[in-house]
Design a protein around this motif. Structure first.
Motif, PDB file in Angstrom:
ATOM      1  N   MET A  23      -5.550  -8.160   2.096  1.00 49.37           N
ATOM      2  CA  MET A  23      -4.623  -7.449   1.224  1.00 49.37           C
ATOM      3  C   MET A  23      -3.166  -7.663   1.658  1.00 49.37           C
ATOM      4  N   LYS A 301      -9.282  -4.859  -7.148  1.00 49.81           N
ATOM      5  CA  LYS A 301      -8.546  -3.701  -6.637  1.00 49.81           C
ATOM      6  C   LYS A 301      -8.665  -2.481  -7.554  1.00 49.81           C
ATOM      7  N   LEU A 328     -12.157  -2.251  -0.834  1.00 45.50           N
ATOM      8  CA  LEU A 328     -10.792  -2.561  -1.294  1.00 45.50           C
ATOM      9  C   LEU A 328     -10.099  -1.277  -1.748  1.00 45.50           C
ATOM     10  N   TRP A 333      -7.314  -1.768   0.302  1.00 45.09           N
ATOM     11  CA  TRP A 333      -6.245  -1.879  -0.686  1.00 45.09           C
ATOM     12  C   TRP A 333      -5.472  -0.579  -0.816  1.00 45.09           C
TER      13      TRP A 333
END
Length: 350
Positions: A23, A301, A328, A333
């Motif tokens: 990320m 995401k 994520l 994320w």
């Protein structure tokens, strides 16, 4: 910051840590350097970042000298010791463990929902539980428009939420079971909870226990969803209850969410809200069998929402199906997104 931030990733070799690095490769955050930190046994190993190899260093308090932002995902015990050490040296910490989440001094943040809470940070920001995050992203637009009285959620959580070793255990059990090994002879050492007395196979199974049992026979995972939801939404009066289930899926958490709104609304109004909501992808067309799936969420995401229906008995009751990549949006994320938001709001202390 003109020249970019000095960023540290704590727990760089773990399932979430490696995705934090991915990320950071994609982030809009201005970065000058990245330092990878892990246990002594991982020190010296190398991981790729933007075409170069970075050497992992052993985590010690002095690791944070000159660091502006530290992303933690190495377990609550590590965060408890080292997050304050990072802050002491001038870093802002985004912690992915449960250690600081319910601390009244620490903001618990999903950027699409409550980024204003970042203004109150005192050096540490907590990343919520993976299953809480995706539910908050899906429900906040509805809460803003119609209010929420009640949330009842049942989760179908991937084994990656229990770490890389749980994924390997699932794969081994699946192979053994398909090779006709009896279910009661499958090796199980991790799930449903590493620290509990008994362990059960997850392959071809569903375990209605994530983490250990606690008050009123709810598990810690269920209490996390209940308490974190109230904190993030700044609403102690909202009724929340959860049943958390581990299923034999590698990645991607799924949730069946029932809500009761304070004001009258409709399925079409909810769909219109979610089409425009930040971080949400609406996948809802029963005529084409279109709905969110764990497999198709991997590597993305966003939070995916579908199967939106009005309850057949309760006028202001609605059902949703919510899916997201738990490593994520549920972890790496959201942490990097918090860092980006801190930068945008000029809240990184350097």
């Amino acid at each position: 910051m003109e020249n970019g931030y000095h960023v540290a990733v704590v727990g760089a070799t773990g399932a979430v840590g490696t995705r934090m690095i991915e990320m950071l490769e994609q982030t809009t955050l201005p970065i000058k350097t990245v330092k990878l930190l892990a246990s002594k046994r991982s020190a010296g190993k190398q991981l790729p970042f933007k075409g170069q190899l970075l050497t992992i260093e052993e985590l010690v308090p002095e690791s944070f000298e000159g660091i502006d932002l530290a992303l933690f995902s190495a377990g609550g015990g590590i965060s408890k010791i080292f997050a304050p050490e990072a802050v002491k040296r001038g870093a802002v910490v985004v912690d992915n463990t449960s250690h600081f989440r319910m601390d009244p001094e620490v903001p618990l943040v999903v950027p699409e929902v409550n980024k204003e809470a970042l203004k109150e940070h005192k050096g540490i920001i907590a990343n919520p539980n993976c299953s809480t995050i995706q539910m908050m992203v899906a429900l906040e637009p509805i809460r803003q428009a119609s209010g929420l009285e009640r949330i009842i959620v049942s989760t179908y959580q991937a084994v990656s939420g229990a770490g890389a070793s749980a994924i390997e255990e699932l794969k081994t059990q699946a192979k053994d079971y398909l090779a006709d090994k009896p279910a009661d002879e499958l090796t199980a050492e991790i799930l449903p909870a590493g620290g509990d007395k008994k362990h059960y196979p997850i392959a071809f199974n569903a375990l209605p226990q994530i983490d250990v049992f606690s008050d009123l026979d709810y598990t810690n995972e269920e209490w996390k969803m209940i308490n974190e939801t109230k904190k993030i939404m700044s609403d102690e009066a909202i009724k929340v209850v959860a049943t958390c289930v581990r299923i034999p899926v590698v990645m991607g958490h799924s949730e069946s969410v029932y809500i009761e709104t304070k004001e009258e609304t409709s399925v079409s109004a909810i769909k219109d809200l979610l089409k425009k909501a930040p971080g949400v992808v609406l996948q809802d067309d029963p005529s084409q069998q279109l709905y969110p799936q764990a497999l198709t969420s991997i590597g993305k995401k966003e939070t995916f929402v579908g199967r939106i229906r009005q309850d057949v008995d309760v006028k202001n009751g609605f059902h949703l199906w919510v899916v997201s990549d738990n490593l994520l949006k549920g972890a790496a994320w959201n942490s990097v997104q918090i860092a980006e938001t801190l930068h945008e709001m000029n809240l990184v202390r350097v």
